[in-house]
Design a protein around this motif. Sequence first.
Motif, PDB file in Angstrom:
ATOM      1  N   GLU A   8     -35.382 -28.929 -55.206  1.00 26.84           N
ATOM      2  CA  GLU A   8     -34.525 -29.980 -54.673  1.00 26.84           C
ATOM      3  C   GLU A   8     -35.072 -30.456 -53.330  1.00 26.84           C
ATOM      4  O   GLU A   8     -35.534 -29.655 -52.523  1.00 26.84           O
ATOM      5  CB  GLU A   8     -33.099 -29.467 -54.479  1.00 26.84           C
ATOM      6  CG  GLU A   8     -32.383 -29.146 -55.781  1.00 26.84           C
ATOM      7  CD  GLU A   8     -30.975 -28.634 -55.549  1.00 26.84           C
ATOM      8  OE1 GLU A   8     -30.687 -28.221 -54.399  1.00 26.84           O
ATOM      9  OE2 GLU A   8     -30.169 -28.632 -56.494  1.00 26.84           O
ATOM     10  N   THR A  68     -43.467 -35.367 -55.568  1.00 26.85           N
ATOM     11  CA  THR A  68     -43.893 -35.573 -56.954  1.00 26.85           C
ATOM     12  C   THR A  68     -45.340 -36.046 -57.005  1.00 26.85           C
ATOM     13  O   THR A  68     -46.137 -35.578 -57.843  1.00 26.85           O
ATOM     14  CB  THR A  68     -42.969 -36.597 -57.641  1.00 26.85           C
ATOM     15  OG1 THR A  68     -41.633 -36.090 -57.651  1.00 26.85           O
ATOM     16  CG2 THR A  68     -43.407 -36.852 -59.081  1.00 26.85           C
ATOM     17  N   ALA A 121     -36.224 -33.200 -57.539  1.00 28.83           N
ATOM     18  CA  ALA A 121     -35.043 -34.041 -57.635  1.00 28.83           C
ATOM     19  C   ALA A 121     -34.295 -33.992 -56.314  1.00 28.83           C
ATOM     20  O   ALA A 121     -34.501 -33.083 -55.497  1.00 28.83           O
ATOM     21  CB  ALA A 121     -34.137 -33.561 -58.769  1.00 28.83           C
ATOM     22  N   VAL A 122     -33.441 -34.991 -56.106  1.00 30.76           N
ATOM     23  CA  VAL A 122     -32.639 -35.023 -54.876  1.00 30.76           C
ATOM     24  C   VAL A 122     -31.492 -34.031 -55.011  1.00 30.76           C
ATOM     25  O   VAL A 122     -30.792 -34.006 -56.025  1.00 30.76           O
ATOM     26  CB  VAL A 122     -32.080 -36.433 -54.618  1.00 30.76           C
ATOM     27  CG1 VAL A 122     -31.210 -36.441 -53.353  1.00 30.76           C
ATOM     28  CG2 VAL A 122     -33.207 -37.433 -54.480  1.00 30.76           C
ATOM     29  N   ALA A 158     -38.517 -36.652 -52.305  1.00 32.14           N
ATOM     30  CA  ALA A 158     -38.730 -36.224 -53.687  1.00 32.14           C
ATOM     31  C   ALA A 158     -39.898 -36.971 -54.318  1.00 32.14           C
ATOM     32  O   ALA A 158     -40.720 -36.376 -55.034  1.00 32.14           O
ATOM     33  CB  ALA A 158     -37.453 -36.443 -54.501  1.00 32.14           C
ATOM     34  N   ASN A 159     -40.011 -38.278 -54.055  1.00 37.08           N
ATOM     35  CA  ASN A 159     -41.135 -39.062 -54.591  1.00 37.08           C
ATOM     36  C   ASN A 159     -42.457 -38.619 -53.993  1.00 37.08           C
ATOM     37  O   ASN A 159     -43.476 -38.511 -54.696  1.00 37.08           O
ATOM     38  CB  ASN A 159     -40.911 -40.555 -54.309  1.00 37.08           C
ATOM     39  CG  ASN A 159     -39.774 -41.127 -55.136  1.00 37.08           C
ATOM     40  OD1 ASN A 159     -39.465 -40.612 -56.209  1.00 37.08           O
ATOM     41  ND2 ASN A 159     -39.162 -42.188 -54.648  1.00 37.08           N
ATOM     42  N   ASP A 171     -33.891 -36.018 -49.821  1.00 39.70           N
ATOM     43  CA  ASP A 171     -33.635 -37.418 -50.172  1.00 39.70           C
ATOM     44  C   ASP A 171     -34.675 -37.883 -51.182  1.00 39.70           C
ATOM     45  O   ASP A 171     -35.641 -37.170 -51.494  1.00 39.70           O
ATOM     46  CB  ASP A 171     -33.634 -38.312 -48.923  1.00 39.70           C
ATOM     47  CG  ASP A 171     -34.902 -38.158 -48.101  1.00 39.70           C
ATOM     48  OD1 ASP A 171     -36.004 -38.222 -48.696  1.00 39.70           O
ATOM     49  OD2 ASP A 171     -34.805 -37.983 -46.880  1.00 39.70           O
ATOM     50  N   SER A 172     -34.476 -39.103 -51.693  1.00 36.87           N
ATOM     51  CA  SER A 172     -35.345 -39.623 -52.750  1.00 36.87           C
ATOM     52  C   SER A 172     -36.750 -39.902 -52.249  1.00 36.87           C
ATOM     53  O   SER A 172     -37.721 -39.747 -52.998  1.00 36.87           O
ATOM     54  CB  SER A 172     -34.736 -40.900 -53.338  1.00 36.87           C
ATOM     55  OG  SER A 172     -34.552 -41.881 -52.326  1.00 36.87           O
TER      56      SER A 172
END
Length: 284
Positions: free
Chosen positions: A63, A74, A99-100, A70-71, A66-67
């Motif tokens: 986790e 990834t 994931a957030v 996370a990006n 924030d997005s």
Amino acid sequence: MTRRRTGGTRDWRLLLSQTLSRNRLARGVARARAVLLWPEVVGPELARLTRARAQQGRVLFVEAQDSVLANFLTMQRHVFLDRLQAKLGDDSVGELRFAVGTWNHPEEVRPPEPLPPPDKARAAELVEHVPEGVRESALRAAEAITRARLWRERQGWDRCPVCGTPSRSLPCLPCHNLLKEAQVQQGARILARTPEAYSPLTQEIAESGAEAARFLALNTLSEQLEILALECVKEGGSGEYRVFLYTQAEIWLSLQLRKPRSLLTRTDWRELPERPRAVLSAGR
């Protein structure tokens, strides 16, 4: 007769592995290793913003705060996967998924600042008129009060305009309640006309009540001085408004400086608020 053990000492790691296998715990421990090693893989900065949640099969779920983060993770997952496999010493984790997530980070709790030593001189003043039989107990209480006051000052608290005690709210809560009392408000009306009534007022509503009444009276007088100064300017600096301004200014100074009106000096008049002082100076 007991039998002596033969052979060398067994490797404790091998023994632990066999024990865990017999209890079917080895697989769970292997998965927990990946979760526990995650902060070492990403370093302290990212460890504060991410959390390895669980491993399912060969996938480790992580986790991010924030997005955006996370990006980023990834896109860099291969880098972190290589680091994690190097830490594990195997490829039991073959994929990272981000994931957030939401969780509360434990805030750093600083130990409370110790109380400073008491202000013994101030404490002695507070109990100066206390009867001898209870003076020792009163002195200990007064010293505790001075320690708390010094601690609040060090925390940057402002002083209550009524009682002078450092407080987060202004006025402080006890004074805020005191200002609403009918006797205090009546005392304020008396002081706004007769500042010499302060001393008798302390006998009726105690010193704290008299101080609250003085505070209210000064606020009322300050407003009146500003209004009267404006009226004097409209009239050209003369007339009955100026006489009334002078009288109210004298009362204000007496309360502010805690001096009888008869003892006010020319220097004392410099303590007036700027606008009333300028109007009265211009009229001389």
